[in-house]
Design a protein around this motif. Structure first.
Motif, short mmCIF file in Angstrom:
data_model
loop_
_atom_site.label_atom_id
_atom_site.label_comp_id
_atom_site.label_asym_id
_atom_site.label_seq_id
_atom_site.Cartn_x
_atom_site.Cartn_y
_atom_site.Cartn_z
N TRP A 76 0.89 -1.48 -0.18
CA TRP A 76 0.08 -0.16 -0.05
C TRP A 76 0.97 1.18 -0.11
CZ3 TRP A 76 -5.22 0.23 -0.56
CH2 TRP A 76 -6.04 -1.06 -0.45
N ILE A 111 -2.24 -4.43 7.77
CA ILE A 111 -2.46 -5.11 6.39
C ILE A 111 -2.93 -6.53 6.72
CG2 ILE A 111 -1.47 -5.70 4.24
CD1 ILE A 111 0.31 -3.07 4.35
N LEU A 136 -6.15 -2.84 3.95
CA LEU A 136 -5.44 -1.86 5.05
C LEU A 136 -6.69 -1.32 6.08
CD1 LEU A 136 -2.78 -0.28 5.49
CD2 LEU A 136 -3.86 1.34 3.93
N CYS A 150 -2.94 0.60 -3.82
CA CYS A 150 -2.30 -0.95 -3.60
C CYS A 150 -1.51 -1.24 -5.02
CB CYS A 150 -3.36 -1.98 -3.46
SG CYS A 150 -4.46 -2.66 -4.72
#
Length: 123
Positions: A36, A70, A81, A96
């Protein structure tokens, strides 16, 4: 064709929580580490966190450690997330990304990217 589609962004007050999801298709999901990243207006993209393909290991940026988590589901081909204790400085577009086999913190190492989802934290 590989697709990563983020969802779950929105407006939240400082101190609140938000959960982002990323749905992946077109790739052998379990063979990809998932990361992320985020980019705030006028700032460079920054690493937020990542998880290995098997979901065993995670790594986080110092700025979010202890507040963000995560997780992934290799059956549903999704990575989440979870964000807690959000701060105005967490406001950004969140992306992502998928990296074949290796967990990484540098964006240039990632092979595929989603289109992003906006997170806005009001003070």
């Amino acid at each position: 064709q590989v697709q990563l589609v983020e969802s779950g962004g929105g407006l939240v007050q400082a101190g609140g929580s938000l959960r982002l999801s990323c749905a992946a298709s077109g790739l052998t999901f379990s063979r990809y580490a998932m990361g992320w990243f985020r980019q705030a207006p006028g700032k460079e993209r920054e690493f937020v966190g990542a998880i290995t393909g098997g979901g065993v290991s995670t790594t986080y940026a110092h700025s979010v450690k202890g507040r963000f988590t995560i997780s992934r589901d290799n059956v549903k081909n999704m990575v989440d997330l979870q964000m807690y204790s959000l701060k105005p400085e967490d406001t950004a577009v969140y992306y992502c990304a998928a990296n074949f086999l290796t967990i990484a913190t540098m964006g240039r190492e990632y092979d595929y990217w989603g289109q992003g989802t906006q997170v806005t934290v009001s003070s």
